[in-house]
Design an enzyme around this catalytic site. Structure first.
Site, PDB file in Angstrom:
ATOM      1  N   HIS A  24       0.820  -1.148  -0.228  1.00  0.00           N
ATOM      2  CA  HIS A  24       0.133   0.026   0.004  1.00  0.00           C
ATOM      3  C   HIS A  24       0.893   1.363   0.006  1.00  0.00           C
ATOM      4  O   HIS A  24       0.656   2.359   0.602  1.00  0.00           O
ATOM      5  CB  HIS A  24      -1.122  -0.078   1.136  1.00  0.00           C
ATOM      6  N   HIS A  78      -5.881  -7.953  14.990  1.00  0.00           N
ATOM      7  CA  HIS A  78      -5.785  -6.761  14.016  1.00  0.00           C
ATOM      8  C   HIS A  78      -6.828  -6.789  12.805  1.00  0.00           C
ATOM      9  O   HIS A  78      -6.739  -7.877  12.169  1.00  0.00           O
ATOM     10  CB  HIS A  78      -4.495  -6.345  13.759  1.00  0.00           C
ATOM     11  N   GLU A  80      -6.569  -5.302   9.901  1.00  0.00           N
ATOM     12  CA  GLU A  80      -6.325  -4.922   8.488  1.00  0.00           C
ATOM     13  C   GLU A  80      -6.055  -6.062   7.782  1.00  0.00           C
ATOM     14  O   GLU A  80      -5.705  -7.426   8.173  1.00  0.00           O
ATOM     15  CB  GLU A  80      -4.928  -3.976   8.468  1.00  0.00           C
ATOM     16  N   ASP A  82      -4.112  -7.493   5.648  1.00  0.00           N
ATOM     17  CA  ASP A  82      -2.938  -8.585   5.475  1.00  0.00           C
ATOM     18  C   ASP A  82      -3.011  -9.602   6.519  1.00  0.00           C
ATOM     19  O   ASP A  82      -2.279 -10.567   6.501  1.00  0.00           O
ATOM     20  CB  ASP A  82      -1.337  -7.866   5.791  1.00  0.00           C
ATOM     21  N   HIS A 144      -1.617   0.152  14.698  1.00  0.00           N
ATOM     22  CA  HIS A 144      -1.804   1.619  14.021  1.00  0.00           C
ATOM     23  C   HIS A 144      -3.366   1.769  13.913  1.00  0.00           C
ATOM     24  O   HIS A 144      -3.431   2.689  13.278  1.00  0.00           O
ATOM     25  CB  HIS A 144      -0.884   1.860  12.921  1.00  0.00           C
ATOM     26  N   ASP A 163       1.269  -6.327  14.456  1.00  0.00           N
ATOM     27  CA  ASP A 163       2.228  -5.162  13.583  1.00  0.00           C
ATOM     28  C   ASP A 163       3.394  -4.726  14.361  1.00  0.00           C
ATOM     29  O   ASP A 163       4.470  -4.589  13.964  1.00  0.00           O
ATOM     30  CB  ASP A 163       1.384  -4.063  12.975  1.00  0.00           C
ATOM     31  N   TYR A 191       9.788  -0.106   8.735  1.00  0.00           N
ATOM     32  CA  TYR A 191       8.321  -0.438   9.288  1.00  0.00           C
ATOM     33  C   TYR A 191       8.049   0.492  10.181  1.00  0.00           C
ATOM     34  O   TYR A 191       6.770   1.057  10.221  1.00  0.00           O
ATOM     35  CB  TYR A 191       8.423  -1.599   9.982  1.00  0.00           C
ATOM     36  N   HIS A 222       4.647  -9.729  11.048  1.00  0.00           N
ATOM     37  CA  HIS A 222       5.551  -9.654   9.825  1.00  0.00           C
ATOM     38  C   HIS A 222       6.996 -10.101  10.158  1.00  0.00           C
ATOM     39  O   HIS A 222       7.525  -9.330  11.221  1.00  0.00           O
ATOM     40  CB  HIS A 222       5.418  -7.980   9.555  1.00  0.00           C
TER      41      HIS A 222
HETATM   42 FE1  FEO Z   1      -1.638  -3.118  10.189  1.00  0.00          FE
HETATM   43 FE2  FEO Z   1       0.128  -5.621   9.129  1.00  0.00          FE
HETATM   44  O1  FEO Z   1      -1.300  -4.462   9.100  1.00  0.00           O
END
Ligand code: FEO
Length: 387
Positions: A24, A78, A80, A82, A144, A163, A191, A222
């Site tokens: 993104h 989370h 999001e 991903d 976040h 994250d 990151y 991640h």
């Molecule tokens: Fe906020 Fe890895 O997604």
């Protein structure tokens, strides 16, 4: 596609995205991973999922350990995509699973994305017994997204941090002591700078909580898992969250006919002469997200553009827009550029730097057409005079 046991009966079952180069808008030059973890206990528990295109990879890794149908709990730290993108596919297979997520933001976000499932909302300090082990949930709102939480297993001393403490780094290795630590820390810094920097206050709150935990492993969603170098990443997060670098300079510019470039080089040389570490970034060849890690650790930011069509070059406007969104604080800045007849770009850059909340440490540096030797000497003098 085998799982990796990270502790007895606890497995990494995530996916490795070797080919992604843009996440993104963030350049992921070393690829990415989406980490999910499976805990084999009386209640079989999956912590987070992976990006949707990798759902079969996740299920295949799980299948090496247990029939995915038997999963009882899916912890969604989370919303999001991903991490949640495979929820529809996982729930298709794991018909009896309950999704554990934060109240109210996790439930709200997951419902908006995927519709109704059996959700079990949890609040800070809530504990879920899965057999021999307990899972304790700690909200980390705005780290976040509003829904973020982390999950702590006290019996195993593992923090599933989502994250936080992550890095975009595809690797066949899973642990910090199996790969080049300097690369892992470089990617963790990138990151943090591009994703976490606006939320320094929240990081400081989370840091206090994490420091108080008895920890053997920090397992982010991640990249590499921290087990040997936990203090390195915790200390780095603490330092970055201060948002107050004491030294260092970056010079960010674009140029049309090399005059603004000449000014940029003169500025960089002057910072060097002042004894400061400096980096020069030509926006024609540097991506915004590759510059931001240097913003994180630089006190001085000089931004330059020639004037085109009564304004700054679009590359410079894009950088300033991205910079403002990430809210660095306590930076000393100034604008520079060459122009033919209007000179509006330099005025506009200074306005944008002020809008970022930065202190303007030097007057605008504007030079008409080609910089003369004496003008460049003036630039050097003014930078050397900075206190
Ligand atoms: Fe906020 Fe890895 O997604």
């Amino acid at each position: 596609m085998k799982p990796v046991e990270i502790k007895k009966d606890i497995y990494w079952v995530g996916a490795i995205d070797w080919s992604i180069r843009n996440f993104h808008g963030y350049t992921t030059n070393r690829g990415a991973t989406y980490n999910a973890y499976l805990i084999m206990d009386e209640k079989i528990t999956l912590i987070d999922t992976v990006k949707a295109p990798f759902s079969e990879e996740l299920l295949e890794r799980v299948s090496h350990i247990v029939d995915p149908e038997k999963i009882d709990y899916l912890i969604s730290n989370h919303v999001e995509m991903d991490h949640s993108g495979s929820i529809p596919r996982v729930m298709e297979v794991c018909k009896n699973a309950t999704i554990v997520t934060s109240a109210p933001s996790g439930v709200k976000g997951l419902t908006a994305h995927y519709g109704n499932y059996p959700y079990q909302p949890v609040k800070g300090g809530d504990t879920l017994s899965i057999g021999k082990r307990n899972l304790v949930f700690v909200p980390t709102p705005m780290l976040h997204w509003p829904d973020n939480m982390v999950t702590y297993c006290p019996e195993e001393k593992i923090l599933f941090s989502n994250d936080a403490f992550g890095q975009h780094y595809a690797s066949s290795e899973r642990f910090d002591d199996e790969t080049d630590l300097s690369v892992v820390l470089e990617e963790a810094k990138k990151y943090y700078a591009n994703i976490i920097m606006p939320y320094g206050k929240q990081v400081q709150g989370a840091y206090e909580v994490v420091k108080s935990l008895d920890l053997e492993i920090i397992a982010p969603s991640h990249g590499i898992i921290w087990r040997t170098h936990k203090d390195d990443i915790l200390n780095a997060y603490y330092e970055w969250s201060q948002n107050d670098p004491k030294d260092g300079a970056i010079v960010v510019f674009d140029s049309m006919w090399h005059s603004t470039e000449t000014m940029a080089q003169t500025i960089a040389e002057a910072f060097k002469e002042k004894g400061m570490s400096v980096k020069l970034f030509d926006l024609k060849v540097n991506h915004n997200s590759d510059i931001i890690p240097y913003v994180l650790t630089s006190k001085y930011i000089a931004v330059g553009s020639p004037t085109l069509n009564n304004g700054m070059l679009p590359t410079v406007a894009s950088f300033l827009c991205y910079l403002k969104g990430l809210s660095p604080k306590n930076r000393e800045t100034f604008a520079f550029g060459s122009y033919g007849w209007g000179g509006q770009s330099i005025i506009q850059i200074e306005e944008q730097l002020k809008a970022c909340g930065f202190h303007i440490c030097l007057d605008k540096m504007s030079i008409s057409y080609i910089p003369k030797k004496e003008q460049l000497e003036e630039i050097t003098k003014s930078i050397l005079s900075l206190s």
